[in-house]
Scaffold this active site. Structure first.
Site, mmCIF file in Angstrom:
data_model
loop_
_atom_site.group_PDB
_atom_site.id
_atom_site.type_symbol
_atom_site.label_atom_id
_atom_site.label_comp_id
_atom_site.label_asym_id
_atom_site.label_seq_id
_atom_site.Cartn_x
_atom_site.Cartn_y
_atom_site.Cartn_z
ATOM 1 N N HIS A 49 63.218 -57.821 100.345
ATOM 2 C CA HIS A 49 61.802 -57.499 100.219
ATOM 3 C C HIS A 49 61.599 -56.089 99.700
ATOM 4 C CE1 HIS A 49 61.042 -60.638 103.601
ATOM 5 N NE2 HIS A 49 61.028 -61.205 102.409
ATOM 6 N N ALA A 75 58.824 -50.110 124.996
ATOM 7 C CA ALA A 75 57.389 -50.377 125.156
ATOM 8 C C ALA A 75 57.118 -51.615 125.997
ATOM 9 C CB ALA A 75 56.735 -50.519 123.790
ATOM 10 N N GLY A 76 58.184 -52.396 126.303
ATOM 11 C CA GLY A 76 57.996 -53.557 127.167
ATOM 12 C C GLY A 76 58.288 -54.895 126.535
ATOM 13 N N SER A 108 71.208 -58.536 119.713
ATOM 14 C CA SER A 108 71.560 -58.946 118.344
ATOM 15 C C SER A 108 70.688 -60.126 117.950
ATOM 16 C CB SER A 108 73.034 -59.346 118.257
ATOM 17 O OG SER A 108 73.264 -60.530 119.021
#
Length: 511
Positions: free
Chosen positions: A254, A276-277, A283
């Site tokens: 991309h 952040a949770g 992997s």
């Protein structure tokens, strides 16, 4: 934006009775396109202009743009400016970034949504899909996309979204909605836009996110998680961890997947999402297990009642493929000994004779002194294909011998070949756009008839214009077909054939 996207991707329901597609826009063409909707064959209206399509279908508010990168920006902007259009999805890759920025700015300023560029689209399982996402019917069935599940999915990659649809179907009750935002540097919508949207949808119980290295889009999701805006479990993975194995900067498939600074690395993004949770595996191989465990935990907690599976509807096999595979055989309808012409009755501006339109447009442009560029681009802006230009088989390297013979004859016997030479100049310009945009036999005959009429000295300009305008030149095809019909009449009589009635199922009646 979330409300608009909900509206865009929630237009339909499972088991719908009417098709999702209201109309097709094909510049230069009008009429109907036959398509199957389940067992039934339907006729979808075809319009030559975006404005005409929007006027004819005022309730259609999603515009899916399959145009190439050359014209995708202009046509998308035209669609965004239509009052009825709320969402535009751009499939093309390679749209100039400056054009994309203008589209994004216009969409945001006017409370509209842009998906892509470089997107395969999105799907609401069991309802409808935007673009090419999810692939074939077999893949849709394999991924259980024929009915809604409990998972909301968003990805940058279109190819990987198809992979994740399959993965999610194996370890959960399937997708409720999935979307690929596109892999360009400047996507029209972001990962967090869709996660926040999913968070407000009661049907979605958990979210799966697949990001990639390059850019900082994932950090908007990190901030949303930290700010407590997302209350449902998010399983995420950012691909591209292998970039660190290379000594130099790496550009993946991309435009936006480019290893830049440390913050844009896959490792940094994965760590930020984890802190952040979000549930972030170690992997990509562990991604499936993380999705499975998260789903099963929600089931155990009673937050998800798995959607029961249903038998997908049977999709009939098209007749031509069934015949080719030897599954069925179909009888012919007419016995004939004089012709194998399948196009006996096809006479029109696009088939069986574009001579009139070719002569009309070539003459007008030549008489007005338009350059080939001005002529072709002017036609393009009007949404009109240049008649007499283009062939499905012939090309720059495989010229039509009929055209060559006609041109040789005219050079030898005509007092002037002004219009033919103009048509050849137009061909030179159109060939710079595509290899098959050659002067075809209709264009050659149309331009040469103009030279014949003008060079004979027997017709005034007004008379020539009148001959072209009334469709006189296409009359050549009518004459030839009439002779053929007379021949078939006598052939059928000689063969003692009974009254022929064409099978009613071969005719699609439409309004």
């Amino acid at each position: 934006m979330p409300a608009e996207l909900n509206r865009a991707l929630g237009l339909s329901r499972f088991g719908r009775e009417t098709p999702s597609v209201a109309g097709i826009i094909n510049p230069g063409s009008e009429g109907f396109q036959k398509l199957f909707f389940g067992q039934e064959e339907i006729a979808i209206p075809v319009h030559s202009m975006i404005e005409a399509a929007c006027s004819a279908h005022p309730t259609a508010d999603v515009f899916i743009n399959f145009a190439s990168f050359r014209s995708a920006a202009a046509s998308s902007m035209s669609a965004l400016k239509q009052p009825t259009i709320r969402v535009v999805a751009i499939i093309a890759e390679g749209v100039p970034e400056s054009d994309t920025k203008q589209l994004i700015a216009y969409a945001r300023a006017n409370n509209k949504v842009l998906i892509g560029p470089a997107t395969v689209g999105g799907i609401q399982a069991g309802a409808f899909k935007i673009g090419d996402t999810a692939g074939t019917i077999d893949n849709i069935i394999q991924c259980k996309l024929y009915r809604p599940g409990s998972v909301g999915f968003v990805s940058k990659s279109g190819g990987m979204s198809n992979e994740l649809y399959n993965t999610i179907a194996r370890v959960t009750d399937g997708i409720y909605e999935g979307i690929a935002i596109g892999g360009d540097v400047f996507p029209g919508s972001t990962l967090s836009d869709h996660v926040l949207r999913f968070n407000n949808m009661p049907q979605v119980k958990m979210m799966v996110v697949l990001g990639e290295l390059g850019g900082r889009d994932e950090y908007s999701l990190v901030e949303a998680l930290k700010d407590g805006k997302v209350h449902k479990p998010v399983v995420a993975w950012v691909s591209g961890t292998c970039a660190r194995l290379f000594k130099s900067e790496v550009q993946f498939g991309h435009a936006g997947a480019k290893s830049g600074g440390e913050l844009e690395s896959a490792q940094a993004k994965n760590q930020a999402l984890r802190e952040a949770g979000a549930v972030v595996p170690t992997s990509y191989e562990a991604f499936e297990t993380a999705i499975k465990e998260t789903f099963e935990k929600l089931v155990e907690e009673g937050k998800i009642a798995p959607v029961p599976d249903v038998e997908p509807p049977q999709i009939p096999e098209d007749l031509k493929y069934a015949i080719k595979s030897g599954k069925v055989r179909a009888p012919t309808h007419i016995i004939s000994t004089i012709s194998d012409d399948r196009g006996l009755l096809t006479i029109g501006p696009r088939f069986g004779g574009a001579i009139d339109d070719a002569a009309r447009y070539f003459k007008d442009a030549c008489d007005r002194g338009l350059t080939p560029y001005e002529f072709v681009e002017g036609m393009k802006k009007k949404g009109i294909r240049v008649p007499g230009i283009g062939h499905r088989i012939k090309s720059r390297d495989n010229r039509d011998k009929r055209v060559q013979l006609l041109q040789q004859y005219a050079h030898t016997h005509f007092p002037s070949v002004k219009y033919m030479e103009y048509a050849v100049q137009v061909e030179a310009y159109t060939l710079s756009k595509a290899n098959n945009l050659v002067l075809n036999v209709d264009g050659a005959i149309g331009s040469l008839f103009l030279d014949l009429l003008a060079g004979s000295g027997m017709f005034s300009k007004q008379e020539i214009d009148e001959i072209v305008e009334i469709g006189y030149l296409n009359g050549l095809f009518v004459l030839a077909r009439s002779i053929g019909l007379i021949g078939h009449t006598f052939d059928q009589k000689r063969l003692k054939q009974p009254l022929y009635r064409h099978p009613w199922e071969d005719v699609l009646y439409t309004k």
